[in-house]
Motif scaffolding. Structure first.
Motif, short mmCIF file in Angstrom:
data_model
loop_
_atom_site.label_atom_id
_atom_site.label_comp_id
_atom_site.label_asym_id
_atom_site.label_seq_id
_atom_site.Cartn_x
_atom_site.Cartn_y
_atom_site.Cartn_z
N LEU A 192 -2.00 47.94 -27.99
CA LEU A 192 -1.50 46.89 -26.42
C LEU A 192 -2.18 45.79 -25.99
O LEU A 192 -3.44 46.60 -25.37
CB LEU A 192 -0.94 48.47 -25.48
N SER A 195 -0.90 42.45 -20.44
CA SER A 195 0.33 41.59 -20.06
C SER A 195 -0.55 40.29 -19.46
O SER A 195 0.59 39.48 -19.03
CB SER A 195 0.43 42.61 -19.36
N PRO A 226 5.04 47.11 -27.90
CA PRO A 226 5.44 46.31 -26.94
C PRO A 226 4.81 45.53 -25.86
O PRO A 226 3.86 45.68 -25.30
CB PRO A 226 5.25 48.42 -26.24
N LEU A 249 8.29 44.96 -29.80
CA LEU A 249 9.37 45.54 -28.19
C LEU A 249 9.08 44.33 -27.22
O LEU A 249 8.44 44.59 -26.76
CB LEU A 249 9.15 47.02 -28.66
N PRO A 251 11.15 42.69 -24.05
CA PRO A 251 12.43 43.22 -22.84
C PRO A 251 12.78 42.19 -23.25
O PRO A 251 13.84 42.18 -22.62
CB PRO A 251 10.74 43.43 -22.11
N GLU A 262 13.48 51.99 -24.44
CA GLU A 262 12.25 51.79 -25.44
C GLU A 262 11.10 51.92 -25.57
O GLU A 262 10.31 52.39 -26.60
CB GLU A 262 13.26 50.15 -26.28
N LYS A 263 10.76 51.19 -24.23
CA LYS A 263 9.24 51.17 -23.93
C LYS A 263 8.42 53.18 -24.05
O LYS A 263 8.07 53.17 -25.57
CB LYS A 263 8.35 50.97 -23.07
N ARG A 264 9.20 53.29 -22.82
CA ARG A 264 8.70 55.30 -23.19
C ARG A 264 9.24 55.83 -24.26
O ARG A 264 8.02 57.12 -24.49
CB ARG A 264 9.66 54.96 -22.21
#
Length: 385
Positions: A192, A195, A226, A249, A251, A262-264
């Protein structure tokens, strides 16, 4: 009852909507004015202007819009006073919200509540005293924050962190995501790198080196990244340079609810995570995913921040539990040769961190009333007290 609310970004919109729902539950008929996004509008708010106008960060972004934002501040303060509300609740976004609160307070007796305490326990403690000139009450997300606010003269209620009300992946969803990405029983690392474009660009190459070192020790390791929508393309381009390209992943182009699920599920499926510093540590803790926090910044920023900091850890799991269960590699310590062994050690034994994550969720309010309801109760008690 009439409430004037201000939210300036998506996280504030979520907090505001939950608070509004709680007020409806506890107070019945409530009218709302102010600024908010789609979630708050769904609860009955007609926004004075689009919330997106306030969603700007950084000096370079704010300066060209400063005059417009100043005009919006005055407009919002006048609207709050004209609404004859019983209380004004400002939600996070302190640069805008606290300026509005000061203008409102200077003009009359409207009670002002601020939702999300500033991190005066981490740096710039003088902010609490300045804030107390305009704010009567603070709604805090973290259990250790009330004494800092109360010492400055404000009422402060710990109302729980919204992460405890978010759903977590079921065993079935976890199994599905492992099957969909052909992980099977192999160890799964979640990477991760942030962002924002700047941090993704800065962190991703080193994250790739960490992955390379880990896969030399554990060749069967599978990596999933993600990506946040605005930087998904950048993440894809930069991770393509990794020796072992991960599953991305993305979005974008799919239903938001499906992307979030999906992220969860990926969070729940991961055996360990390498994450940039931030609230993502609480999302990982909610899923019970052991983590290492790694972050770097330019030399000047590090020198300034490290000298101003009042704490020796930036990870909320460590702060909430008063432990140092989550390893951190920050600034000069952001070195792949140190980060990879820490992650490999967690793959072998994460017992201490699992205990700290469970305690974090308990202390943040898991199992108690939802934070929105607790926040609504605190606002009503403040009005009656």
């Amino acid at each position: 009852m009439r409430v004037f609310l201000i939210a300036g970004e998506a996280s504030g919109d979520r907090l505001g909507a939950a608070l509004m729902a709680g007020l409806h539950t506890l107070a019945g008929s409530v009218e709302f004015d102010g600024i908010g996004g789609p979630l708050m509008q769904a609860e009955g708010l007609t926004s004075l202007f689009p919330m997106d106008e306030l969603s700007v960060m950084g000096i370079a972004e704010v300066l060209p819009r400063y005059r417009h934002l100043l005009k919006r501040m005055h407009q919002t303060a006048k609207a709050a006073l004209a609404s004859r509300a019983d209380v004004m609740v400002t939600i996070d976004s302190p640069d805008f919200c606290l300026r509005v609160a000061r203008e409102v307070k200077a003009a009359g007796g409207l009670r002002c509540v601020h939702y999300v305490a500033p991190s005066v326990w981490a740096w710039r403690p003088g902010r609490a005293a300045k804030m107390a000139r305009a704010i009567d009450q603070v709604l805090a997300l973290l259990p250790f924050e009330p004494p800092f606010m109360e010492a400055a003269g404000m009422r402060c209620d710990f109302v729980g962190h919204p992460v405890v009300a978010e759903p977590v992946a079921s065993p079935h969803e976890v199994a599905q995501v492992r099957a969909r990405h052909r992980v099977g029983d192999r160890p799964l690392l979640l990477a991760l790198p942030g962002s924002r474009r700047g941090e993704v660009s800065r962190l991703t190459p080193a994250f790739g080196e960490v992955v390379a070192r880990m896969t030399r020790a554990r060749p069967e390791l599978q990596v999933v990244v993600p990506a946040a929508g605005p930087v998904a393309g950048l993440v894809r381009d930069m991770t393509a340079q990794w020796r072992h390209p991960p599953v991305i992943l993305d979005p974008n182009g799919i239903d938001p609810a499906a992307a979030l699920a999906e992220k969860r599920a990926a969070f729940g499926a991961a055996d360990v995570a390498l994450a940039a510093s931030g609230t993502v540590s609480l999302e990982l803790a909610a899923s019970g995913t052991p983590m290492v926090i790694a972050y770097d910044m330019n030399w000047i920023s590090w020198q300034i921040m490290s000298r101003m900091a009042l704490i020796d850890t930036v990870t909320l799991v460590n702060l909430v539990t008063d432990t140092r269960a989550v390893p951190e590699f920050l600034g000069p310590d952001f070195k792949p040769e140190a980060i990879a062994p820490a992650l490999l050690a967690l793959l072998d034994d994460a017992g201490a961190q699992h205990a700290a994550m469970a305690l974090t969720m308990e202390l943040l309010g898991r199992g108690q009333a939802e934070p929105g309801l607790r926040a609504a109760r605190a606002v009503l008690e403040g009005l009656s007290g």
